[in-house]
Design an enzyme around this catalytic site. Structure first.
Site, PDB file in Angstrom:
ATOM      1  N   SER A  16      -4.823   4.762  -0.994  1.00 30.03           N
ATOM      2  CA  SER A  16      -4.906   3.177   0.321  1.00 30.03           C
ATOM      3  C   SER A  16      -5.666   2.215   0.355  1.00 30.03           C
ATOM      4  CB  SER A  16      -5.100   4.332   1.420  1.00 30.03           C
ATOM      5  OG  SER A  16      -4.219   3.339   2.726  1.00 30.03           O
ATOM      6  N   THR A  17      -6.361   2.207   1.659  1.00 29.82           N
ATOM      7  CA  THR A  17      -7.173   0.662   1.303  1.00 29.82           C
ATOM      8  C   THR A  17      -8.015   0.266  -0.258  1.00 29.82           C
ATOM      9  OG1 THR A  17      -7.159   1.256   3.478  1.00 29.82           O
ATOM     10  CG2 THR A  17      -8.424  -0.916   2.728  1.00 29.82           C
ATOM     11  N   HIS A  43      -0.854   3.984   0.389  1.00 33.48           N
ATOM     12  CA  HIS A  43      -0.108   3.475   1.309  1.00 33.48           C
ATOM     13  C   HIS A  43       0.046   1.952   1.400  1.00 33.48           C
ATOM     14  CE1 HIS A  43      -3.026   7.474   2.738  1.00 33.48           C
ATOM     15  NE2 HIS A  43      -1.867   7.769   2.342  1.00 33.48           N
ATOM     16  N   MET A 136      -8.763   5.067   3.232  1.00 35.72           N
ATOM     17  CA  MET A 136      -9.324   5.562   5.010  1.00 35.72           C
ATOM     18  C   MET A 136      -8.383   6.489   5.462  1.00 35.72           C
ATOM     19  SD  MET A 136      -9.135   2.819   8.330  1.00 35.72           S
ATOM     20  CE  MET A 136      -9.510   1.445   6.412  1.00 35.72           C
ATOM     21  N   ASP A 139      -6.062  11.876   3.710  1.00 35.18           N
ATOM     22  CA  ASP A 139      -4.727  12.509   3.579  1.00 35.18           C
ATOM     23  C   ASP A 139      -4.467  12.946   2.085  1.00 35.18           C
ATOM     24  OD1 ASP A 139      -2.300  12.398   2.885  1.00 35.18           O
ATOM     25  OD2 ASP A 139      -1.558  10.677   2.659  1.00 35.18           O
TER      26      ASP A 139
END
Length: 196
Positions: A16-17, A43, A136, A139
């Protein structure tokens, strides 16, 4: 490796991030003739995943593309889930097919790492290598639990000191099911050792 299998291991990555940079680091170090396909959830909102895939494709020896519904996985190719949709895998004879779905967000995400990993856990004919990188939240945690019901699955998490955000790898490690914690710069090398 079974002679009839087109590939025996599926590599799946959730991030993600900080993920685009981390993916560039890992994918750009893999050789053109990688003996496995890679499926990736990063993401991102719609449209951004296609430009990410196109940019990575120019920087990597392996092919990198945005996944399309109905595609059959090919070794040496990385498939990035389209932003705003869910990606899952299904058995298709001896091959594995991508499904792109308009289903609801999971963990607040579409695409969701859990959706991908849980679908991979249902593939019985393949070994699995699952990697959770910077991001973050948590998930991927449920997906790892499902994947690890199969003893053929190896799970790797990015180490805290190389993550932009340590949330997703921390959640993965907290399951007690992660086989190795690896610095970003060593992930590609470890993938190759495990595929060797």
């Amino acid at each position: 490796m079974h002679s009839e299998d087109q590939y025996h291991t599926i590599v799946c990555i959730g991030t993600s991030t900080g993920g685009p940079r981390a993916l560039q680091t890992v994918l750009s170090e893999l050789p053109r003739h990688l003996p496995a396909p890679i499926v990736i959830v990063q993401h991102m909102p719609p449209k951004f995943t296609k430009s990410l895939a196109n940019r990575l494709n120019t920087l990597c020896e392996i092919q990198v593309k945005e996944a399309e519904d109905g595609e059959i996985l090919q070794k040496g190719t990385a498939y990035i889930a389209p932003g705003g949709k869910q990606m899952s895998l299904i058995s298709h004879g001896k091959e594995v097919k991508i499904r792109i779905l308009e289903t609801e967000p999971v963990n607040g995400h579409r695409p969701s790492v859990d959706v991908l990993f849980q679908s991979v856990s249902r593939l019985k004919k393949h070994k699995k290598l699952a990697i959770i990188m910077t991001g973050m939240g948590s998930d991927g945690k449920k997906g790892i639990i499902d994947l690890k019901e199969d003893r053929e699955t190896i799970v790797m998490a990015e180490s805290k000191d190389s993550c932009i955000v340590y949330g997703m790898p921390r959640a993965a490690i907290e399951t007690g099911l992660v086989d190795s914690v690896t610095k970003l710069d060593d992930i590609a090398n470890n993938i190759m050792k495990l595929l060797g």
